[in-house]
Scaffold this motif. Sequence first.
Motif, PDB file in Angstrom:
ATOM      1  N   ALA A   1      37.341  41.335  40.390  1.00 52.11           N
ATOM      2  CA  ALA A   1      36.201  40.399  40.530  1.00 52.11           C
ATOM      3  C   ALA A   1      35.566  40.130  39.160  1.00 52.11           C
ATOM      4  O   ALA A   1      35.227  38.994  38.823  1.00 52.11           O
ATOM      5  CB  ALA A   1      35.168  40.971  41.495  1.00 52.11           C
ATOM      6  N   HIS A   2      35.439  41.177  38.348  1.00 54.39           N
ATOM      7  CA  HIS A   2      34.905  40.987  36.985  1.00 54.39           C
ATOM      8  C   HIS A   2      35.812  40.024  36.207  1.00 54.39           C
ATOM      9  O   HIS A   2      35.319  39.175  35.444  1.00 54.39           O
ATOM     10  CB  HIS A   2      34.856  42.324  36.229  1.00 54.39           C
ATOM     11  CG  HIS A   2      33.884  43.322  36.766  1.00 54.39           C
ATOM     12  ND1 HIS A   2      34.266  44.455  37.473  1.00 54.39           N
ATOM     13  CD2 HIS A   2      32.528  43.358  36.710  1.00 54.39           C
ATOM     14  CE1 HIS A   2      33.194  45.133  37.810  1.00 54.39           C
ATOM     15  NE2 HIS A   2      32.130  44.506  37.371  1.00 54.39           N
ATOM     16  N   GLU A   3      37.104  40.171  36.428  1.00 48.82           N
ATOM     17  CA  GLU A   3      38.054  39.338  35.669  1.00 48.82           C
ATOM     18  C   GLU A   3      37.936  37.864  36.063  1.00 48.82           C
ATOM     19  O   GLU A   3      37.884  36.974  35.211  1.00 48.82           O
ATOM     20  CB  GLU A   3      39.487  39.827  35.914  1.00 48.82           C
ATOM     21  CG  GLU A   3      40.492  39.070  35.039  1.00 48.82           C
ATOM     22  CD  GLU A   3      41.896  39.631  35.114  1.00 48.82           C
ATOM     23  OE1 GLU A   3      42.129  40.571  35.900  1.00 48.82           O
ATOM     24  OE2 GLU A   3      42.746  39.121  34.368  1.00 48.82           O
ATOM     25  N   ILE A   4      37.830  37.624  37.361  1.00 49.61           N
ATOM     26  CA  ILE A   4      37.692  36.225  37.819  1.00 49.61           C
ATOM     27  C   ILE A   4      36.431  35.602  37.211  1.00 49.61           C
ATOM     28  O   ILE A   4      36.437  34.466  36.719  1.00 49.61           O
ATOM     29  CB  ILE A   4      37.580  36.183  39.369  1.00 49.61           C
ATOM     30  CG1 ILE A   4      38.843  36.719  40.025  1.00 49.61           C
ATOM     31  CG2 ILE A   4      37.233  34.773  39.843  1.00 49.61           C
ATOM     32  CD1 ILE A   4      39.948  35.775  40.271  1.00 49.61           C
ATOM     33  N   LEU A   5      35.337  36.356  37.207  1.00 49.44           N
ATOM     34  CA  LEU A   5      34.071  35.796  36.683  1.00 49.44           C
ATOM     35  C   LEU A   5      34.163  35.608  35.172  1.00 49.44           C
ATOM     36  O   LEU A   5      33.659  34.630  34.628  1.00 49.44           O
ATOM     37  CB  LEU A   5      32.899  36.705  37.065  1.00 49.44           C
ATOM     38  CG  LEU A   5      32.622  36.809  38.570  1.00 49.44           C
ATOM     39  CD1 LEU A   5      31.420  37.718  38.831  1.00 49.44           C
ATOM     40  CD2 LEU A   5      32.398  35.427  39.193  1.00 49.44           C
ATOM     41  N   ALA A   6      34.841  36.545  34.502  1.00 51.12           N
ATOM     42  CA  ALA A   6      34.993  36.392  33.038  1.00 51.12           C
ATOM     43  C   ALA A   6      35.798  35.129  32.721  1.00 51.12           C
ATOM     44  O   ALA A   6      35.464  34.376  31.797  1.00 51.12           O
ATOM     45  CB  ALA A   6      35.687  37.629  32.459  1.00 51.12           C
ATOM     46  N   LYS A   7      36.803  34.840  33.546  1.00 49.93           N
ATOM     47  CA  LYS A   7      37.639  33.653  33.286  1.00 49.93           C
ATOM     48  C   LYS A   7      36.827  32.367  33.400  1.00 49.93           C
ATOM     49  O   LYS A   7      37.106  31.364  32.760  1.00 49.93           O
ATOM     50  CB  LYS A   7      38.831  33.629  34.244  1.00 49.93           C
ATOM     51  CG  LYS A   7      39.955  34.580  33.822  1.00 49.93           C
ATOM     52  CD  LYS A   7      40.995  34.825  34.895  1.00 49.93           C
ATOM     53  CE  LYS A   7      41.741  33.613  35.340  1.00 49.93           C
ATOM     54  NZ  LYS A   7      42.793  33.994  36.355  1.00 49.93           N
ATOM     55  N   MET A   8      35.745  32.415  34.181  1.00 53.44           N
ATOM     56  CA  MET A   8      34.899  31.215  34.330  1.00 53.44           C
ATOM     57  C   MET A   8      34.188  30.903  33.006  1.00 53.44           C
ATOM     58  O   MET A   8      33.707  29.795  32.793  1.00 53.44           O
ATOM     59  CB  MET A   8      33.837  31.456  35.405  1.00 53.44           C
ATOM     60  CG  MET A   8      34.397  31.780  36.751  1.00 53.44           C
ATOM     61  SD  MET A   8      34.647  30.314  37.739  1.00 53.44           S
ATOM     62  CE  MET A   8      34.965  31.090  39.323  1.00 53.44           C
ATOM     63  N   SER A   9      34.156  31.910  32.108  1.00 54.63           N
ATOM     64  CA  SER A   9      33.520  31.656  30.805  1.00 54.63           C
ATOM     65  C   SER A   9      34.530  31.102  29.809  1.00 54.63           C
ATOM     66  O   SER A   9      34.202  30.888  28.644  1.00 54.63           O
ATOM     67  CB  SER A   9      32.934  32.957  30.241  1.00 54.63           C
ATOM     68  OG  SER A   9      31.861  33.378  31.034  1.00 54.63           O
TER      69      SER A   9
END
Length: 297
Positions: free
Chosen positions: A82-90
Amino acid sequence: MTDLTSAFREKFKDAKHIMVVAGAGLSAASGIPTFRDGGGMWRSLDPTELATPEAFAKNPSLVWQFYHYRRTKVLAAKPNHAHEILAKMSVPKYLKKVAPSAKTFHLVTQNIDRLSPDMLEALSNRLALESGDNSDQPKREYVSPNSIYEMHGRIFDVKCTECDHCVEDRSNPLCPALGAADAAFKDYHDAGSQDIEIPVEELPRCSACGALARPGVVWFDEKPYHLDVINTIVYKADMILVIGTSSTVRPASTYAYRVKRHGGTVAVFNLDPSETDERSDFVFCGPCETILPTVFP
Ligand code: BV8
Ligand code: ZN
Protein backbone atom coordinates in the motif's frame (compact mmCIF):
# COMPACT_ATOMS: atom_id res chain seq x y z
CA MET A 1 -12.91 -6.19 -12.06
CA THR A 2 -15.84 -5.28 -9.74
CA ASP A 3 -18.38 -2.64 -10.71
CA LEU A 4 -17.19 -0.60 -7.71
CA THR A 5 -13.61 -0.61 -8.97
CA SER A 6 -14.52 0.30 -12.53
CA ALA A 7 -16.88 3.07 -11.41
CA PHE A 8 -14.20 4.43 -9.09
CA ARG A 9 -11.49 4.27 -11.77
CA GLU A 10 -13.72 6.28 -14.13
CA LYS A 11 -14.14 8.97 -11.48
CA PHE A 12 -10.45 8.93 -10.58
CA LYS A 13 -9.52 9.52 -14.23
CA ASP A 14 -11.16 13.00 -14.05
CA ALA A 15 -9.64 13.99 -10.72
CA LYS A 16 -7.41 17.08 -10.85
CA HIS A 17 -6.30 17.63 -7.22
CA ILE A 18 -5.98 14.30 -5.43
CA MET A 19 -5.26 13.91 -1.73
CA VAL A 20 -4.94 10.96 0.60
CA VAL A 21 -5.47 11.03 4.35
CA ALA A 22 -3.88 7.93 5.88
CA GLY A 23 -3.89 6.33 9.33
CA ALA A 24 -2.43 3.43 11.25
CA GLY A 25 -4.18 0.84 9.06
CA LEU A 26 -1.84 1.79 6.20
CA SER A 27 1.09 0.36 8.22
CA ALA A 28 -0.72 -2.55 9.88
CA ALA A 29 0.56 -5.02 7.27
CA SER A 30 4.10 -3.81 8.06
CA GLY A 31 3.66 -5.14 11.60
CA ILE A 32 2.98 -1.83 13.37
CA PRO A 33 0.06 -2.10 15.83
CA THR A 34 -2.86 0.25 15.19
CA PHE A 35 -4.35 2.31 18.00
CA ARG A 36 -7.94 1.30 18.30
CA ASP A 37 -8.69 -1.99 16.72
CA GLY A 38 -7.40 -4.04 19.60
CA GLY A 39 -3.77 -4.31 18.62
CA GLY A 40 -2.71 -1.06 20.17
CA MET A 41 -2.53 -1.82 23.89
CA TRP A 42 0.90 -1.67 25.51
CA ARG A 43 1.56 -3.09 28.98
CA SER A 44 -2.26 -2.96 29.30
CA LEU A 45 -2.08 0.83 28.92
CA ASP A 46 -4.09 2.78 26.33
CA PRO A 47 -1.73 4.52 23.85
CA THR A 48 -4.02 7.53 23.63
CA GLU A 49 -3.49 8.04 27.39
CA LEU A 50 0.27 8.01 26.90
CA ALA A 51 0.39 10.32 23.83
CA THR A 52 -0.27 13.49 25.84
CA PRO A 53 1.88 16.33 27.27
CA GLU A 54 0.35 15.62 30.69
CA ALA A 55 1.44 11.97 30.64
CA PHE A 56 4.97 13.04 29.68
CA ALA A 57 5.12 15.74 32.36
CA LYS A 58 3.86 13.27 34.98
CA ASN A 59 5.97 10.27 33.98
CA PRO A 60 8.54 10.91 31.23
CA SER A 61 10.16 7.55 32.04
CA LEU A 62 6.98 5.60 31.15
CA VAL A 63 6.23 7.67 28.04
CA TRP A 64 9.80 7.24 26.78
CA GLN A 65 9.55 3.47 27.35
CA PHE A 66 6.34 3.49 25.30
CA TYR A 67 8.06 5.31 22.45
CA HIS A 68 11.13 3.10 22.76
CA TYR A 69 8.83 0.10 22.26
CA ARG A 70 7.26 1.71 19.18
CA ARG A 71 10.63 2.81 17.79
CA THR A 72 11.79 -0.79 18.05
CA LYS A 73 8.63 -1.99 16.24
CA VAL A 74 9.05 0.61 13.50
CA LEU A 75 12.76 -0.15 13.01
CA ALA A 76 11.78 -3.76 12.29
CA ALA A 77 9.04 -2.70 9.85
CA LYS A 78 9.27 -2.37 6.07
CA PRO A 79 6.90 -0.42 3.82
CA ASN A 80 4.15 -2.64 2.38
CA HIS A 81 2.44 -2.75 -1.03
CA ALA A 82 0.00 0.00 0.00
CA HIS A 83 2.89 2.37 0.78
CA GLU A 84 4.35 1.55 -2.62
CA ILE A 85 1.14 2.30 -4.52
CA LEU A 86 0.82 5.68 -2.76
CA ALA A 87 4.49 6.49 -3.37
CA LYS A 88 4.01 5.81 -7.09
CA MET A 89 1.28 8.48 -7.14
CA SER A 90 4.07 10.97 -6.42
CA VAL A 91 5.77 9.94 -9.68
CA PRO A 92 4.30 12.23 -12.37
CA LYS A 93 4.42 9.69 -15.18
CA TYR A 94 2.65 7.00 -13.07
CA LEU A 95 0.06 9.47 -11.80
CA LYS A 96 -0.73 10.52 -15.38
CA LYS A 97 -1.40 6.85 -16.16
CA VAL A 98 -4.04 6.38 -13.45
CA ALA A 99 -5.29 9.98 -13.35
CA PRO A 100 -4.67 11.68 -16.75
CA SER A 101 -6.30 14.93 -15.55
CA ALA A 102 -4.33 15.12 -12.31
CA LYS A 103 -2.49 18.35 -11.53
CA THR A 104 -1.50 17.63 -7.88
CA PHE A 105 -1.18 14.65 -5.56
CA HIS A 106 -0.61 14.92 -1.79
CA LEU A 107 -0.40 12.29 0.93
CA VAL A 108 -1.33 13.61 4.39
CA THR A 109 -0.45 10.94 6.92
CA GLN A 110 -1.34 10.69 10.60
CA ASN A 111 1.35 8.06 10.96
CA ILE A 112 4.68 8.86 12.59
CA ASP A 113 6.44 5.70 11.34
CA ARG A 114 8.29 7.28 8.37
CA LEU A 115 7.30 4.35 6.13
CA SER A 116 5.72 6.54 3.46
CA PRO A 117 8.68 8.99 3.12
CA ASP A 118 11.13 6.06 3.24
CA MET A 119 9.17 4.29 0.47
CA LEU A 120 9.18 7.45 -1.65
CA GLU A 121 12.93 7.85 -1.16
CA ALA A 122 13.53 4.22 -2.20
CA LEU A 123 11.29 4.61 -5.26
CA SER A 124 13.04 7.79 -6.31
CA ASN A 125 16.45 6.15 -5.99
CA ARG A 126 15.21 3.15 -8.01
CA LEU A 127 13.92 5.42 -10.79
CA ALA A 128 17.22 7.29 -10.82
CA LEU A 129 19.18 4.06 -11.19
CA GLU A 130 16.84 2.84 -13.96
CA SER A 131 17.52 6.08 -15.81
CA GLY A 132 21.26 5.47 -15.47
CA ASP A 133 21.70 8.30 -12.97
CA ASN A 134 24.12 6.81 -10.45
CA SER A 135 25.42 10.14 -9.18
CA ASP A 136 25.19 10.49 -5.43
CA GLN A 137 23.13 13.66 -5.83
CA PRO A 138 19.73 13.57 -4.03
CA LYS A 139 17.31 11.96 -6.45
CA ARG A 140 14.49 14.36 -5.90
CA GLU A 141 13.57 15.19 -9.49
CA TYR A 142 12.00 11.79 -10.11
CA VAL A 143 9.13 12.43 -7.68
CA SER A 144 6.94 15.46 -7.03
CA PRO A 145 8.45 17.56 -4.24
CA ASN A 146 6.52 18.18 -1.01
CA SER A 147 3.96 15.48 -1.73
CA ILE A 148 3.95 13.94 1.76
CA TYR A 149 2.95 15.73 4.99
CA GLU A 150 3.47 13.95 8.33
CA MET A 151 0.95 15.93 10.33
CA HIS A 152 1.50 14.09 13.63
CA GLY A 153 5.28 14.27 13.51
CA ARG A 154 7.98 11.63 13.16
CA ILE A 155 8.82 8.91 15.67
CA PHE A 156 12.59 9.13 15.19
CA ASP A 157 12.72 12.88 15.76
CA VAL A 158 14.17 13.73 19.17
CA LYS A 159 12.99 17.18 20.19
CA CYS A 160 14.25 19.33 23.04
CA THR A 161 11.79 20.36 25.77
CA GLU A 162 13.69 23.63 26.23
CA CYS A 163 15.44 24.87 23.05
CA ASP A 164 14.44 24.44 19.39
CA HIS A 165 16.87 21.62 18.73
CA CYS A 166 15.26 18.62 16.96
CA VAL A 167 17.20 15.86 15.21
CA GLU A 168 16.29 12.56 13.58
CA ASP A 169 17.97 9.72 15.50
CA ARG A 170 17.19 6.13 14.56
CA SER A 171 19.63 4.58 17.04
CA ASN A 172 18.22 1.83 19.21
CA PRO A 173 18.23 2.14 22.15
CA LEU A 174 18.29 5.91 22.11
CA CYS A 175 20.04 5.82 25.49
CA PRO A 176 21.41 2.95 27.67
CA ALA A 177 18.65 3.27 30.29
CA LEU A 178 15.93 2.57 27.72
CA GLY A 179 17.81 -0.52 26.59
CA ALA A 180 18.08 -1.71 30.18
CA ALA A 181 14.36 -1.13 30.83
CA ASP A 182 13.65 -3.06 27.65
CA ALA A 183 15.63 -6.03 28.90
CA ALA A 184 13.59 -5.97 32.10
CA PHE A 185 10.43 -6.73 30.18
CA LYS A 186 10.48 -10.16 28.58
CA ASP A 187 7.00 -9.79 27.10
CA TYR A 188 5.53 -6.37 26.33
CA HIS A 189 2.01 -7.54 26.98
CA ASP A 190 2.55 -8.23 30.66
CA ALA A 191 0.63 -6.15 33.15
CA GLY A 192 1.32 -2.42 33.38
CA SER A 193 1.84 -2.89 37.12
CA GLN A 194 5.57 -3.57 36.70
CA ASP A 195 7.04 -0.16 36.09
CA ILE A 196 10.72 0.60 35.65
CA GLU A 197 11.35 4.13 36.85
CA ILE A 198 14.22 5.59 34.79
CA PRO A 199 15.73 8.64 36.54
CA VAL A 200 15.05 11.73 34.39
CA GLU A 201 18.76 12.46 34.02
CA GLU A 202 19.18 9.05 32.32
CA LEU A 203 16.41 9.70 29.79
CA PRO A 204 17.25 11.03 26.29
CA ARG A 205 18.74 14.51 26.51
CA CYS A 206 19.02 17.34 23.98
CA SER A 207 22.40 17.12 22.21
CA ALA A 208 22.54 20.92 22.04
CA CYS A 209 21.63 22.15 25.52
CA GLY A 210 21.41 18.97 27.60
CA ALA A 211 17.78 19.49 28.66
CA LEU A 212 15.30 16.60 28.71
CA ALA A 213 14.31 15.57 25.20
CA ARG A 214 10.91 14.25 24.03
CA PRO A 215 9.69 12.31 21.00
CA GLY A 216 9.18 14.69 18.04
CA VAL A 217 5.52 13.74 17.64
CA VAL A 218 2.23 15.66 18.04
CA TRP A 219 0.41 14.62 21.22
CA PHE A 220 -3.29 15.11 21.91
CA ASP A 221 -4.15 18.79 22.43
CA GLU A 222 -0.98 19.80 20.59
CA LYS A 223 -1.15 21.57 17.24
CA PRO A 224 -0.54 19.22 14.28
CA TYR A 225 2.21 20.19 11.83
CA HIS A 226 1.71 21.78 8.38
CA LEU A 227 -1.91 22.79 9.07
CA ASP A 228 -1.81 25.83 6.75
CA VAL A 229 -0.60 23.91 3.70
CA ILE A 230 -2.87 20.96 4.53
CA ASN A 231 -5.89 23.26 4.71
CA THR A 232 -5.03 24.57 1.23
CA ILE A 233 -4.70 21.00 -0.05
CA VAL A 234 -8.10 20.07 1.43
CA TYR A 235 -9.67 23.24 0.00
CA LYS A 236 -8.45 22.43 -3.54
CA ALA A 237 -9.02 18.65 -3.47
CA ASP A 238 -11.68 17.22 -5.78
CA MET A 239 -10.79 13.64 -4.76
CA ILE A 240 -9.85 12.32 -1.31
CA LEU A 241 -8.81 8.76 -0.50
CA VAL A 242 -9.30 7.91 3.20
CA ILE A 243 -7.02 4.95 3.91
CA GLY A 244 -6.64 2.86 7.08
CA THR A 245 -8.06 5.29 9.60
CA SER A 246 -10.90 5.06 12.09
CA SER A 247 -11.50 8.76 11.37
CA THR A 248 -11.73 9.53 15.07
CA VAL A 249 -8.90 12.04 15.50
CA ARG A 250 -9.37 15.66 14.49
CA PRO A 251 -8.51 17.62 12.43
CA ALA A 252 -7.60 14.69 10.09
CA SER A 253 -11.07 13.16 10.54
CA THR A 254 -12.72 16.32 9.16
CA TYR A 255 -10.97 16.33 5.77
CA ALA A 256 -13.30 13.91 3.96
CA TYR A 257 -16.36 15.86 5.08
CA ARG A 258 -14.78 19.13 3.91
CA VAL A 259 -13.88 17.75 0.47
CA LYS A 260 -17.39 16.33 0.11
CA ARG A 261 -18.91 19.66 1.21
CA HIS A 262 -17.32 21.50 -1.72
CA GLY A 263 -18.35 18.83 -4.24
CA GLY A 264 -15.33 16.53 -4.18
CA THR A 265 -15.38 12.72 -4.27
CA VAL A 266 -14.66 10.62 -1.17
CA ALA A 267 -13.32 7.04 -1.38
CA VAL A 268 -12.67 5.02 1.79
CA PHE A 269 -10.26 2.07 1.91
CA ASN A 270 -10.64 0.52 5.36
CA LEU A 271 -10.79 -2.84 7.09
CA ASP A 272 -13.79 -1.94 9.24
CA PRO A 273 -16.73 0.38 8.72
CA SER A 274 -15.96 3.91 9.96
CA GLU A 275 -17.88 7.12 10.58
CA THR A 276 -16.79 8.45 7.20
CA ASP A 277 -18.50 5.67 5.25
CA GLU A 278 -21.97 7.17 5.15
CA ARG A 279 -20.72 10.35 3.47
CA SER A 280 -18.46 8.49 1.05
CA ASP A 281 -19.00 7.91 -2.65
CA PHE A 282 -16.96 4.70 -2.69
CA VAL A 283 -16.23 2.32 0.21
CA PHE A 284 -13.67 -0.45 -0.32
CA CYS A 285 -13.82 -2.79 2.68
CA GLY A 286 -10.74 -4.90 3.32
CA PRO A 287 -6.97 -4.69 3.79
CA CYS A 288 -5.59 -1.70 1.86
CA GLU A 289 -2.40 -3.60 1.00
CA THR A 290 -4.43 -6.06 -1.09
CA ILE A 291 -7.21 -3.77 -2.34
CA LEU A 292 -5.12 -0.80 -3.53
CA PRO A 293 -3.07 -2.92 -5.99
CA THR A 294 -6.30 -4.18 -7.61
CA VAL A 295 -7.65 -0.62 -7.95
CA PHE A 296 -4.35 0.93 -9.05
CA PRO A 297 -2.49 -1.75 -11.03
C1 BV8 B 1 -5.59 19.41 18.00
C2 BV8 B 1 0.95 10.97 17.25
C3 BV8 B 1 -5.89 21.73 18.36
C4 BV8 B 1 1.44 10.42 18.55
C5 BV8 B 1 -1.48 11.11 17.36
C6 BV8 B 1 -13.37 16.12 21.75
C7 BV8 B 1 -14.07 15.85 20.59
C8 BV8 B 1 -13.44 15.92 19.36
C9 BV8 B 1 -12.10 16.23 19.25
C10 BV8 B 1 -11.40 16.48 20.40
C11 BV8 B 1 -12.02 16.43 21.65
N1 BV8 B 1 -11.09 16.71 22.57
C12 BV8 B 1 -9.89 16.95 21.97
C13 BV8 B 1 -10.07 16.82 20.64
C14 BV8 B 1 -9.02 17.02 19.61
C15 BV8 B 1 -8.16 15.76 19.50
C16 BV8 B 1 -9.01 14.59 19.06
O1 BV8 B 1 -9.38 14.49 17.91
N2 BV8 B 1 -9.32 13.70 20.00
C17 BV8 B 1 -10.17 12.57 19.66
C18 BV8 B 1 -9.45 11.27 20.01
C19 BV8 B 1 -11.46 12.73 20.41
N3 BV8 B 1 -7.15 16.05 18.50
C20 BV8 B 1 -6.01 16.64 18.89
O2 BV8 B 1 -5.70 16.84 20.03
C21 BV8 B 1 -5.08 17.09 17.76
N4 BV8 B 1 -4.69 18.43 18.01
O3 BV8 B 1 -6.77 19.25 17.80
O4 BV8 B 1 -5.00 20.61 18.26
C22 BV8 B 1 -5.06 22.91 18.12
C23 BV8 B 1 -5.22 23.58 16.91
C24 BV8 B 1 -4.49 24.72 16.71
C25 BV8 B 1 -3.60 25.17 17.70
C26 BV8 B 1 -3.43 24.47 18.90
C27 BV8 B 1 -4.18 23.32 19.12
C28 BV8 B 1 -3.80 16.31 17.74
C29 BV8 B 1 -4.08 14.86 17.53
C30 BV8 B 1 -2.76 14.12 17.32
C31 BV8 B 1 -2.59 13.03 18.35
N5 BV8 B 1 -1.42 12.24 17.99
N6 BV8 B 1 -0.39 10.45 16.96
C32 BV8 B 1 1.62 8.93 18.47
O5 BV8 B 1 1.36 8.31 17.42
O6 BV8 B 1 2.06 8.39 19.51
S1 BV8 B 1 -3.02 10.50 16.97
C33 BV8 B 1 -2.93 8.83 16.64
O7 BV8 B 1 -4.27 8.47 16.29
C34 BV8 B 1 -2.11 8.43 15.43
O8 BV8 B 1 -1.58 9.49 14.68
C35 BV8 B 1 -3.14 7.70 14.59
O9 BV8 B 1 -2.84 7.66 13.28
C36 BV8 B 1 -4.28 8.55 14.89
C37 BV8 B 1 -5.61 8.22 14.38
O10 BV8 B 1 -5.84 6.86 14.57
P1 BV8 B 1 -5.90 5.94 13.25
O11 BV8 B 1 -4.71 6.22 12.43
O12 BV8 B 1 -7.21 6.13 12.61
O13 BV8 B 1 -5.72 4.53 13.89
P2 BV8 B 1 -6.85 3.62 14.56
O14 BV8 B 1 -6.15 2.53 15.28
O15 BV8 B 1 -7.83 4.50 15.27
O16 BV8 B 1 -7.65 3.01 13.31
C38 BV8 B 1 -6.98 2.17 12.40
C39 BV8 B 1 -7.95 1.92 11.28
O17 BV8 B 1 -7.30 1.15 10.29
C40 BV8 B 1 -9.17 1.14 11.72
O18 BV8 B 1 -10.33 1.75 11.17
C41 BV8 B 1 -8.96 -0.25 11.11
O19 BV8 B 1 -10.18 -0.84 10.69
C42 BV8 B 1 -8.13 0.09 9.90
N7 BV8 B 1 -7.23 -0.97 9.44
C43 BV8 B 1 -6.50 -1.83 10.19
N8 BV8 B 1 -5.76 -2.62 9.36
C44 BV8 B 1 -6.04 -2.21 8.09
C45 BV8 B 1 -6.96 -1.16 8.14
N9 BV8 B 1 -7.44 -0.54 7.04
C46 BV8 B 1 -6.98 -0.97 5.85
N10 BV8 B 1 -6.08 -1.96 5.72
C47 BV8 B 1 -5.58 -2.61 6.80
N11 BV8 B 1 -4.69 -3.60 6.64
ZN1 ZN C 1 17.96 21.81 23.89
